[in-house]
Design a protein around this motif. Sequence first.
Motif, PDB file in Angstrom:
ATOM      1  N   ALA A  29       0.762  -1.039   0.149  1.00  0.00           N
ATOM      2  CA  ALA A  29       0.005   0.122  -0.230  1.00  0.00           C
ATOM      3  C   ALA A  29       0.987   1.278   0.178  1.00  0.00           C
ATOM      4  CB  ALA A  29      -0.576  -0.147   0.907  1.00  0.00           C
ATOM      5  N   MET A  86      -7.323   2.408  -4.844  1.00  0.00           N
ATOM      6  CA  MET A  86      -5.947   2.464  -4.901  1.00  0.00           C
ATOM      7  C   MET A  86      -4.855   2.587  -6.703  1.00  0.00           C
ATOM      8  SD  MET A  86      -4.448   1.630  -1.669  1.00  0.00           S
ATOM      9  CE  MET A  86      -5.438   1.438  -0.383  1.00  0.00           C
ATOM     10  N   ARG A 289      -8.783   1.475   9.496  1.00  0.00           N
ATOM     11  CA  ARG A 289      -8.722   0.566   9.831  1.00  0.00           C
ATOM     12  C   ARG A 289      -9.956   0.763  11.530  1.00  0.00           C
ATOM     13  NH1 ARG A 289      -3.478  -3.223  10.814  1.00  0.00           N
ATOM     14  NH2 ARG A 289      -2.919  -2.929   8.748  1.00  0.00           N
ATOM     15  N   THR A 365      -3.854 -10.586   0.774  1.00  0.00           N
ATOM     16  CA  THR A 365      -3.836  -9.643   1.703  1.00  0.00           C
ATOM     17  C   THR A 365      -3.746  -8.322   0.651  1.00  0.00           C
ATOM     18  OG1 THR A 365      -1.776 -11.289   3.258  1.00  0.00           O
ATOM     19  CG2 THR A 365      -2.671  -8.292   3.818  1.00  0.00           C
ATOM     20  N   VAL A 367      -5.406  -4.109   0.912  1.00  0.00           N
ATOM     21  CA  VAL A 367      -7.102  -3.773   0.387  1.00  0.00           C
ATOM     22  C   VAL A 367      -7.125  -3.794  -1.139  1.00  0.00           C
ATOM     23  CG1 VAL A 367      -8.468  -1.834   0.289  1.00  0.00           C
ATOM     24  CG2 VAL A 367      -7.132  -2.802   2.291  1.00  0.00           C
ATOM     25  N   GLU A 384     -10.156  -7.597   6.284  1.00  0.00           N
ATOM     26  CA  GLU A 384      -9.153  -8.412   6.339  1.00  0.00           C
ATOM     27  C   GLU A 384      -9.978  -8.385   8.495  1.00  0.00           C
ATOM     28  OE1 GLU A 384      -4.856  -7.157   4.084  1.00  0.00           O
ATOM     29  OE2 GLU A 384      -6.189  -5.701   5.184  1.00  0.00           O
ATOM     30  N   ASN A 386      -7.399  -7.585  10.166  1.00  0.00           N
ATOM     31  CA  ASN A 386      -7.175  -6.161  11.131  1.00  0.00           C
ATOM     32  C   ASN A 386      -8.073  -5.257  11.347  1.00  0.00           C
ATOM     33  OD1 ASN A 386      -6.759  -4.702   8.362  1.00  0.00           O
ATOM     34  ND2 ASN A 386      -4.452  -5.539   8.245  1.00  0.00           N
ATOM     35  N   ARG A 511       3.700 -14.945   5.080  1.00  0.00           N
ATOM     36  CA  ARG A 511       4.102 -14.971   4.480  1.00  0.00           C
ATOM     37  C   ARG A 511       4.696 -14.042   4.476  1.00  0.00           C
ATOM     38  NH1 ARG A 511       1.256 -10.572   5.734  1.00  0.00           N
ATOM     39  NH2 ARG A 511       1.157  -9.920   3.980  1.00  0.00           N
ATOM     40  N   SER A 513       5.591 -10.409   4.379  1.00  0.00           N
ATOM     41  CA  SER A 513       5.001  -8.906   4.717  1.00  0.00           C
ATOM     42  C   SER A 513       4.994  -8.080   3.639  1.00  0.00           C
ATOM     43  CB  SER A 513       5.061  -8.259   6.160  1.00  0.00           C
ATOM     44  OG  SER A 513       5.360  -6.863   5.733  1.00  0.00           O
ATOM     45  N   GLY A 514       4.565  -7.670   3.324  1.00  0.00           N
ATOM     46  CA  GLY A 514       4.374  -6.516   2.269  1.00  0.00           C
ATOM     47  C   GLY A 514       4.679  -5.219   2.263  1.00  0.00           C
ATOM     48  N   THR A 515       4.583  -4.807   3.842  1.00  0.00           N
ATOM     49  CA  THR A 515       5.143  -3.876   4.660  1.00  0.00           C
ATOM     50  C   THR A 515       6.951  -3.200   5.457  1.00  0.00           C
ATOM     51  OG1 THR A 515       4.158  -3.674   6.201  1.00  0.00           O
ATOM     52  CG2 THR A 515       2.726  -3.023   4.877  1.00  0.00           C
ATOM     53  N   ARG A 520       5.680 -13.167   7.744  1.00  0.00           N
ATOM     54  CA  ARG A 520       4.785 -13.747   8.909  1.00  0.00           C
ATOM     55  C   ARG A 520       4.581 -15.328   9.142  1.00  0.00           C
ATOM     56  NH1 ARG A 520       4.020  -8.141  10.493  1.00  0.00           N
ATOM     57  NH2 ARG A 520       3.741  -6.573   9.122  1.00  0.00           N
TER      58      ARG A 520
END
Length: 552
Positions: A29, A86, A289, A365, A367, A384, A386, A511, A513-515, A520
């Motif tokens: 994101a 996005m 969130r 994972t 949005v 999600e 979260n 997986r 993490s993308g951030t 994780r």
Amino acid sequence: MNEQQQSLLVQSASRFPPPQGIKLSYGTAGFRADASILQSTVFRIGILAALRSLKTGGAVIGLMITASHNKVSDNGVKVADPAGEMLTQDWEPFADSVANAPDPESLIQLIADFAKKEDIPLNGSKGATVLLGRDTRPSGESLVEAAKQGICSVIGAVGIDIGVVTTPQLHWIVRARNKDSKPSASELDYFDQVSTSFRCLIDLIPNKSQHGIGKLIVDCANGVGGEKLQVLKQKLNWSDVEIRNSGEQGVLNEQVGADYVQKDKVAPQGFGPPDVGVRCASLDGDADRLVYFTIIPNGNNRINLVDGDKILSLFALFIKDQLSILTDYTNEYQPRVGVVQTAYANGASTKYLNQLGLHVIFTPTGVKYLHEKAHEFDIGIYFEANGHGTILFSNRFLRWLEDKKSTEKSLEKQNAAMRLWAVSKLINQAVGDALSGLLLVEAILQHMGWSVEKWNELYHDLPSRQLKVKVADRTAVVTTNAETIVEKPPGIQEAITALTVKYPQGRCFVRPSGTEDVVRVYAEARTQEAADELATSVAKLVDQFLGFHVGM
Ligand code: 16G
Ligand code: MG
């Protein structure tokens, strides 16, 4: 690219040298990093946003400066497309190369090549508009300035700074300006629309007087959500809501906010024994969130978490109820309702949604993936665990609803149509939005006359545990099947499965993490001890396969 454009870009780009030795990635994101190294990235994404506006025929594009739930010294930048959604994934590789171009010359070459390939007019013949928003981080103002410099270095492009807003507000305003033909839409329109539609849902509650559900306390993560919720509270004359962690004293996201509460399953700072029995909610730092919780009596700060899956279930149940009032099998048009989750969704929630007869789909994972899937339905509900999610309504369904509102003879059906219409106006159509989500939860609980405990009883979560493992290179982990299976490195999936099958109702996945630079681990099982044990042993496995090992 003409000469004037070229020299403008060279001049401005040389004022924003990129950080040395750091590779940035648009990630799940947008770019996120320590704010001190982001000037050049944000400047360059300003250019990208202007190009995106040109490419989309001069549509308004959004650029948000935020690092969401991450620490206050971080910041980030992401781009919203004309429908407020996005940035299209097709442009992400360009975003990566733009951010990482080593010098002004290579940056300009990249831009020239891309503009040619995408047929973007770079001669000043067309106008471009970028709306800029930021959260409350202290670094936000100077990063907005950097973005403006980037935008202004594209001839014909203008940047409009709308100041401190929640991320979903920026997305909403971008969408309203383009799609709803409100070229001057602002935060005020957002507040008007969400408060009007919330009131409409409350007015439509049958036997309202019986439905008092008591006080709500909202933890605003010491972020932008605090001041915005205050506006809504005043507008709605809503005395039953108490706003905490609004940012006047504490530190942004430090032991507060939806991410902290959901991952650690503990009460945020400022909450304690006096709040036992009260309905509580937490937003994250940029208010996209939302989770709910109650404090466990004598529980040492532990909470009963009511997470995104349960918000999704509540929304799904309400929508299904209203639809069943409105339609029967004789209707020639049967709206398709779909639910989108990720692998993080608690297994018990998926089971519950299936029992409701809903079609449940999984995506990776982020949005952007869930949102895209939800669009495939007349009513697509995605969340999600979260707490990030929303409900999307198709144009066809909205037209049908419009017709039902005015032509239905039965008052009951008319009211059901009005309720669904109000939901479509309240809930953000561009992106998950904690504030509008909170109002929808509150309206539904009042409608049902439900306490938070009653809501939480919809189903019982399977105990779960999340861990993260620092690895040498997270990109070495490649997953498939909505992140439930690891394809690479070879052998690791077999080892995970061998551990998982030992635990009744065990489920586990890993997986990248993308951030963050971590892998994780998520595990669930019949007991908390088993979930903890499974997560810990799989984390060890990840470390064996991928950890930092001397000499490797
Ligand atoms: C971002 C995503 C969120 C996702 C999270 C996963 C958006 C707006 N936000 O915060 O949806 O759950 O990343 O983070 O897409 P991770 O990849 O570090 O686990
Ligand atoms: Mg966020």
